[in-house]
Design an enzyme around this catalytic site. Structure first.
Site, short mmCIF file in Angstrom:
data_model
loop_
_atom_site.label_atom_id
_atom_site.label_comp_id
_atom_site.label_asym_id
_atom_site.label_seq_id
_atom_site.Cartn_x
_atom_site.Cartn_y
_atom_site.Cartn_z
CB ILE A 64 36.27 52.05 35.37
CG1 ILE A 64 36.18 50.58 34.96
CG2 ILE A 64 36.39 52.17 36.90
CD1 ILE A 64 37.43 49.76 35.25
N PRO A 65 34.23 55.18 34.94
CG PRO A 65 32.09 56.10 35.07
CD PRO A 65 32.84 54.85 34.68
CG HIS A 66 38.57 56.84 37.53
ND1 HIS A 66 38.50 56.16 36.33
CD2 HIS A 66 39.78 57.42 37.54
CE1 HIS A 66 39.63 56.32 35.65
NE2 HIS A 66 40.42 57.09 36.36
N GLY A 67 36.85 59.61 39.77
CA GLY A 67 37.28 60.94 40.14
C GLY A 67 37.58 61.02 41.62
#
Length: 154
Positions: A64-67
């Protein structure tokens, strides 16, 4: 908060080529940028910055890459299943094949965490992960994700 509140069902990719972690993140940034009319470089920078803090590969083949993205006015999520799993430096050492890219406005602290929790609820259910890996089309994946979302809402 439910997955249906922020997942871009029209952008689901059932067999995205993975390559390696960096190439995958670049592809996700490009897709999201096109959907959001945002800057792919800014998305890549934000997600890469978060990855430097620790891998967002949470185990069981899920990442779950997030930014946080300046100018974004809502929480946005893109889901892809990879054609071939990639080494993602996950906490359990498993390669990743199911990826949720989560982008939020800078001021969406609590909502960002609720969105992460909604994704986490869906992905910790092993039968749902099996169905996600077995679905062969965007529509089939969307149906699995919606079904899991409804199960978790009950």
């Amino acid at each position: 908060m439910q997955l249906a509140d922020f997942l871009d069902f029209d952008a689901i990719k059932p067999a995205l080529p993975g390559g390696n972690k960096r190439a995958l993140l670049q592809q996700l940034a490009q897709i999201a940028a096109g959907r959001l009319l945002a800057d792919a470089g800014e998305i890549m920078s934000s997600v890469s910055e978060r990855e430097r803090l620790g891998s967002t590969g949470f185990g069981q083949g899920v990442a779950i890459p997030h930014g946080k993205i300046e100018g974004l006015n809502r929480i946005y999520c893109l889901f892809v299943r990879l054609a071939e799993p990639v080494d993602y430096k996950s906490i359990d050492g498993q390669k990743v094949d199911l990826v949720f890219l989560l982008l939020s406005p800078p001021d969406a602290g609590a909502e960002h965490l609720k969105a992460l929790a909604a994704i986490s609820r869906v992905t910790r259910h092993a039968p749902t992960l099996e169905k996600m890996r077995g679905a062969r089309s965007r529509d089939a994946l969307a149906a699995v994700l919606l079904g899991a979302d409804e199960r978790d809402a009950a």
